[in-house]
Design an enzyme around this catalytic site. Sequence first.
Site, PDB file in Angstrom:
ATOM      1  N   GLY A   3       0.732  -1.294   0.002  1.00 48.70           N
ATOM      2  CA  GLY A   3      -0.025  -0.116   0.142  1.00 48.70           C
ATOM      3  C   GLY A   3       0.905   1.472  -0.221  1.00 48.70           C
ATOM      4  O   GLY A   3       0.461   2.568  -0.594  1.00 48.70           O
ATOM      5  N   VAL A 185       5.240  -3.752   3.766  1.00 46.15           N
ATOM      6  CA  VAL A 185       5.178  -4.333   2.564  1.00 46.15           C
ATOM      7  C   VAL A 185       3.751  -4.969   2.487  1.00 46.15           C
ATOM      8  O   VAL A 185       3.656  -6.002   1.408  1.00 46.15           O
ATOM      9  CB  VAL A 185       6.417  -4.933   2.428  1.00 46.15           C
ATOM     10  CG1 VAL A 185       7.642  -4.589   2.104  1.00 46.15           C
ATOM     11  CG2 VAL A 185       6.605  -6.273   3.205  1.00 46.15           C
ATOM     12  N   LYS A 186       2.781  -4.717   3.230  1.00 45.73           N
ATOM     13  CA  LYS A 186       1.662  -5.437   3.040  1.00 45.73           C
ATOM     14  C   LYS A 186       0.700  -4.597   2.132  1.00 45.73           C
ATOM     15  O   LYS A 186       0.975  -3.389   2.089  1.00 45.73           O
ATOM     16  CB  LYS A 186       1.080  -5.923   4.531  1.00 45.73           C
ATOM     17  CG  LYS A 186       1.789  -6.772   5.307  1.00 45.73           C
ATOM     18  CD  LYS A 186       1.906  -8.032   4.605  1.00 45.73           C
ATOM     19  CE  LYS A 186       2.677  -9.095   5.365  1.00 45.73           C
ATOM     20  NZ  LYS A 186       4.042  -8.799   5.947  1.00 45.73           N
ATOM     21  N   THR A 187      -0.369  -5.274   1.848  1.00 40.87           N
ATOM     22  CA  THR A 187      -1.126  -4.537   0.917  1.00 40.87           C
ATOM     23  C   THR A 187      -1.965  -3.378   1.542  1.00 40.87           C
ATOM     24  O   THR A 187      -2.088  -2.496   0.757  1.00 40.87           O
ATOM     25  CB  THR A 187      -2.489  -5.582   0.665  1.00 40.87           C
ATOM     26  OG1 THR A 187      -2.206  -6.726  -0.226  1.00 40.87           O
ATOM     27  CG2 THR A 187      -3.558  -4.781  -0.378  1.00 40.87           C
TER      28      THR A 187
END
Length: 397
Positions: A3, A185-187
């Site tokens: 994101g 580094v996650k959605t």
Amino acid sequence: MPGFELFGELERKEVNDVLDNGVLMRYGFDGMRNGHWKSKELEAALCQSFETNHVQLVSSGTAAVSVALAAAGVGAGDEVIMPSFTFVASFEAIMMLGATPILVDIDDTLALDPKAVEAAITSKTKAVMVVQMCGSMGDMKALKAICETHNLLLIEDACQAIGGSYNGQPLGSIGDLGCFSFDFVKTITCGEGGAVITNKQKYYTHADHYSDHGHDHVGNDRGAETHPFLGYNFRISELHAAVGLAQIKRLPEFIEIQKKNFTIIREALSQIPEVTFRTVPEGGEESYAFLNFFLPDLEVAQNVSKAFKEHGVDACFHYYDNNWHYIRKWEHLTNLKSLFPISEEVKKGLEYLKTKEFSQSDQYIARNISCLIKLSWTEDEVRERANKMAEIIKEFV
């Protein structure tokens, strides 16, 4: 995914709200807040997105797994079944509670093989942790049935699969407790952060107290709160929650972009007979955060992975020799390299790793390449990438 690629005015507004009122801690200081409670707002938004009754924000995905297990009573003397393919946080979180991680093989879903789970159950087994790796899920119907038959907890680590679903239910909401990570580094990201979700009031209450030193959060005087049981500090800050609050509002937008980019690349690679794709159980829909495909053998996968890097095809991972995500390189676990003494019970419980082979997992991970799907690519960039990937693969198959 991730994101942070699309940070914009909404994220800035939410963060500035926190900086303007000056309260960075999620609890207390009620008079200074001017009505700003970013953590509470984010928890409410996550309840709606995950279609669950309760959400407890914590400081990381790793914290989420530990808090979820602790909330359900997992600890010393217990065994938790987990997959050989995951992030190192899975066994770290289990061991932190004094429980023993029991690693078993994966299948072509890249998640727990139900047959391997069934074979690993002992009188000490307390929970099964399915890790929804790389945007998709395990055979949830079979895994849930096993847990119900043996009266075991089903814990979902959906840290890499936010936005995925199974039979219409959001991943993370199917088991007794679900865990999410909102790291960088996650959605959707908070920078650092995580969440425990559950439909069971008892587990939520435990998670709420345990993640804040055991505070019961009764009344409006933090100093007067009691401590029903021991807890630790896994709190998220208001700054991190503010970023997440903006990002969760954009989740449908992110998933739509991921699906579009994923589909373009998958269609290009599906024209190559030697390329096959991970199995998504019937009724499941991926989050489209990663495209996972299999090549004929280890040598081909290694050659393709190397060529991808040489030709600028970034963010593609061959996990067979990866230090973070696969059992083959976890010498610090198998050799118990710890800064502090590990209990004799856990030491004995992990002796199986000295000789345990994961040949079935090897067959899948050796041939698998996992490609991150970025949000910032233009359609032209995605099509160029897809064509380049296909051309490279054809050179080696």
